[in-house]
Scaffold this motif. Structure first.
Motif, PDB file in Angstrom:
ATOM      1  N   UNK A  56     -74.400 -61.649  56.831  1.00 32.31           N
ATOM      2  CA  UNK A  56     -73.326 -60.898  56.180  1.00 32.31           C
ATOM      3  C   UNK A  56     -73.833 -59.540  55.713  1.00 32.31           C
ATOM      4  N   UNK A  57     -73.174 -58.483  56.146  1.00 38.21           N
ATOM      5  CA  UNK A  57     -73.478 -57.130  55.703  1.00 38.21           C
ATOM      6  C   UNK A  57     -72.291 -56.595  54.913  1.00 38.21           C
ATOM      7  N   UNK A  58     -72.500 -56.261  53.658  1.00 31.73           N
ATOM      8  CA  UNK A  58     -71.446 -55.717  52.802  1.00 31.73           C
ATOM      9  C   UNK A  58     -71.523 -54.197  52.832  1.00 31.73           C
ATOM     10  N   UNK A  59     -70.390 -53.567  53.122  1.00 29.16           N
ATOM     11  CA  UNK A  59     -70.289 -52.107  53.118  1.00 29.16           C
ATOM     12  C   UNK A  59     -69.376 -51.739  51.954  1.00 29.16           C
ATOM     13  N   UNK A  60     -69.962 -51.264  50.851  1.00 30.82           N
ATOM     14  CA  UNK A  60     -69.205 -50.998  49.625  1.00 30.82           C
ATOM     15  C   UNK A  60     -68.560 -49.620  49.679  1.00 30.82           C
ATOM     16  N   UNK A  61     -67.592 -49.484  50.560  1.00 31.47           N
ATOM     17  CA  UNK A  61     -66.903 -48.210  50.763  1.00 31.47           C
ATOM     18  C   UNK A  61     -65.421 -48.459  51.024  1.00 31.47           C
ATOM     19  N   UNK A  62     -64.634 -47.400  50.920  1.00 28.53           N
ATOM     20  CA  UNK A  62     -63.222 -47.505  51.272  1.00 28.53           C
ATOM     21  C   UNK A  62     -63.094 -47.780  52.761  1.00 28.53           C
TER      22      UNK A  62
ATOM     23  N   UNK B 168     -73.358 -68.209  62.242  1.00 31.15           N
ATOM     24  CA  UNK B 168     -74.327 -67.141  62.424  1.00 31.15           C
ATOM     25  C   UNK B 168     -73.769 -65.859  62.998  1.00 31.15           C
ATOM     26  N   UNK B 169     -72.451 -65.775  63.171  1.00 29.32           N
ATOM     27  CA  UNK B 169     -71.830 -64.561  63.703  1.00 29.32           C
ATOM     28  C   UNK B 169     -72.074 -63.383  62.756  1.00 29.32           C
ATOM     29  N   UNK B 170     -72.578 -62.247  63.258  1.00 26.68           N
ATOM     30  CA  UNK B 170     -72.718 -61.075  62.392  1.00 26.68           C
ATOM     31  C   UNK B 170     -71.373 -60.708  61.767  1.00 26.68           C
ATOM     32  N   UNK B 171     -71.357 -60.594  60.451  1.00 25.66           N
ATOM     33  CA  UNK B 171     -70.112 -60.349  59.715  1.00 25.66           C
ATOM     34  C   UNK B 171     -70.276 -59.130  58.827  1.00 25.66           C
ATOM     35  N   UNK B 172     -69.276 -58.240  58.877  1.00 28.55           N
ATOM     36  CA  UNK B 172     -69.272 -57.038  58.058  1.00 28.55           C
ATOM     37  C   UNK B 172     -68.073 -57.088  57.130  1.00 28.55           C
ATOM     38  N   UNK B 173     -68.319 -56.874  55.841  1.00 29.50           N
ATOM     39  CA  UNK B 173     -67.264 -56.910  54.827  1.00 29.50           C
ATOM     40  C   UNK B 173     -67.171 -55.542  54.183  1.00 29.50           C
ATOM     41  N   UNK B 174     -66.041 -54.855  54.402  1.00 24.08           N
ATOM     42  CA  UNK B 174     -65.833 -53.499  53.892  1.00 24.08           C
ATOM     43  C   UNK B 174     -64.897 -53.548  52.694  1.00 24.08           C
TER      44      UNK B 174
ATOM     45  N   UNK C 107     -54.334 -43.819  59.338  1.00 27.31           N
ATOM     46  CA  UNK C 107     -55.462 -43.019  58.866  1.00 27.31           C
ATOM     47  C   UNK C 107     -56.641 -43.182  59.823  1.00 27.31           C
ATOM     48  N   UNK C 108     -57.763 -42.542  59.482  1.00 33.04           N
ATOM     49  CA  UNK C 108     -58.900 -42.544  60.402  1.00 33.04           C
ATOM     50  C   UNK C 108     -59.461 -43.936  60.645  1.00 33.04           C
ATOM     51  N   UNK C 109     -59.329 -44.838  59.668  1.00 34.74           N
ATOM     52  CA  UNK C 109     -59.803 -46.207  59.878  1.00 34.74           C
ATOM     53  C   UNK C 109     -59.019 -46.875  60.999  1.00 34.74           C
ATOM     54  N   UNK C 110     -57.693 -46.711  60.986  1.00 32.36           N
ATOM     55  CA  UNK C 110     -56.869 -47.268  62.067  1.00 32.36           C
ATOM     56  C   UNK C 110     -57.279 -46.679  63.420  1.00 32.36           C
TER      57      UNK C 110
ATOM     58  N   UNK D 226     -66.357 -45.874  59.465  1.00 30.79           N
ATOM     59  CA  UNK D 226     -67.329 -44.948  60.064  1.00 30.79           C
ATOM     60  C   UNK D 226     -68.739 -45.529  59.969  1.00 30.79           C
ATOM     61  N   UNK D 227     -69.075 -46.083  58.816  1.00 34.01           N
ATOM     62  CA  UNK D 227     -70.375 -46.724  58.650  1.00 34.01           C
ATOM     63  C   UNK D 227     -70.504 -47.918  59.580  1.00 34.01           C
ATOM     64  N   UNK D 228     -69.431 -48.666  59.722  1.00 34.91           N
ATOM     65  CA  UNK D 228     -69.420 -49.836  60.604  1.00 34.91           C
ATOM     66  C   UNK D 228     -69.773 -49.443  62.033  1.00 34.91           C
ATOM     67  N   UNK D 229     -69.201 -48.358  62.525  1.00 33.88           N
ATOM     68  CA  UNK D 229     -69.445 -47.955  63.901  1.00 33.88           C
ATOM     69  C   UNK D 229     -70.923 -47.697  64.130  1.00 33.88           C
ATOM     70  N   UNK D 230     -71.580 -47.089  63.163  1.00 33.00           N
ATOM     71  CA  UNK D 230     -73.015 -46.849  63.281  1.00 33.00           C
ATOM     72  C   UNK D 230     -73.781 -48.178  63.318  1.00 33.00           C
ATOM     73  N   UNK D 231     -73.383 -49.110  62.475  1.00 31.45           N
ATOM     74  CA  UNK D 231     -74.082 -50.398  62.411  1.00 31.45           C
ATOM     75  C   UNK D 231     -73.848 -51.215  63.683  1.00 31.45           C
ATOM     76  N   UNK D 232     -72.655 -51.111  64.261  1.00 30.32           N
ATOM     77  CA  UNK D 232     -72.370 -51.846  65.495  1.00 30.32           C
ATOM     78  C   UNK D 232     -73.278 -51.371  66.624  1.00 30.32           C
TER      79      UNK D 232
END
Length: 227
Positions: free
Chosen positions: A205-211, A187-193, A66-69, A217-223
């Motif tokens: 820690x940044x939580x992304x409450x999405x599928x 202290x490593x920036x961490x994203x949890x989807x 899928x698009x995430x992959x 897609x949101x992660x790419x913007x944040x990166x």
């Protein structure tokens, strides 16, 4: 070039239509986990276990990344990317990711019951009586409960070099995989989807409450904001 380490679980593959093995009631496709995912289960009823994974393998060959992959694979154009997955499917590879560590084995490979280090590509069914050239029965190249996780040391080494950690589609409750987040530098920036996260954003820690598909897609913007 930042090194992004990505830990993935069943949630990312579910959006491709790939069923997760374990249901809410703890059964795996209607079977007790001890019957189909342990060495003891295989010893007691090898035909049941082989057919269980034959069905999983057939299903895998019918689905697509899928698009995430695909979006994770495209990150390799601008970053060093390492994917450490608990999944036994090949959807990351089919999407184009070139550096994937499979903690729990690979469904499209087989090995004999004697040597867990000598495995082969295998896209068809495995039947009782199917043997390797040395005459040993074949089994899925899957790490069952109670078996060692041979790639865990490599995964720990990778996590120790992370500039960014991303966790997608896994609750990080299954050990030893769950311990990997503790090996990244402090202290490593961490994203949890996760669409239903059990935690909130705090500190690094940044939580992304999405599928997975939307969350990546949101992660790419944040990166981009970390550059």
């Amino acid at each position: 070039m930042k090194h992004i380490v990505i830990l993935t679980g069943a949630g990312i593959s579910a959006e491709s239509g790939l069923k997760t093995f374990r249901d809410a009631d703890g059964l795996w496709e209607g079977h007790n986990v001890m019957d189909v995912a342990t060495p003891e289960g295989f010893k007691n009823n090898p035909e049941l276990v082989l057919e269980f994974y034959n069905q999983r393998r057939r299903q895998l060959l019918e689905v697509q990344p899928n698009s995430a992959h695909y979006n994770l694979a495209q990150l390799e154009a601008t970053h060093q990317v390492s994917i450490i997955t608990q999944n036994v499917d090949d959807l990351h590879e089919r999407a184009g990711s070139s550096n994937v560590i499979h903690l729990h084995g690979e469904l499209l490979k087989s090995r004999n019951i004697v040597n867990d280090k000598n495995y082969f590509p295998h896209t068809g069914d495995i039947k009782l009586g199917d043997t390797c050239p040395k005459g040993h029965q074949l089994r899925p190249h899957i790490v069952w409960f109670g078996e060692a996780v041979p790639m865990i040391d490599k995964a720990i080494e990778v996590c120790a070099t992370a500039d960014v950690l991303v966790i997608i589609g896994t609750s990080m409750q299954v050990y030893p995989a769950a311990s990997l987040m503790h090996y990244v530098p402090h202290g490593t920036p961490t994203f949890f989807i996760d669409p239903r996260p059990a935690m909130k954003s705090r500190g690094h820690l940044t939580v992304i409450a999405e599928t997975a598909t939307q969350g990546v897609k949101t992660l790419l913007d944040k990166l981009n904001t970390l550059e």
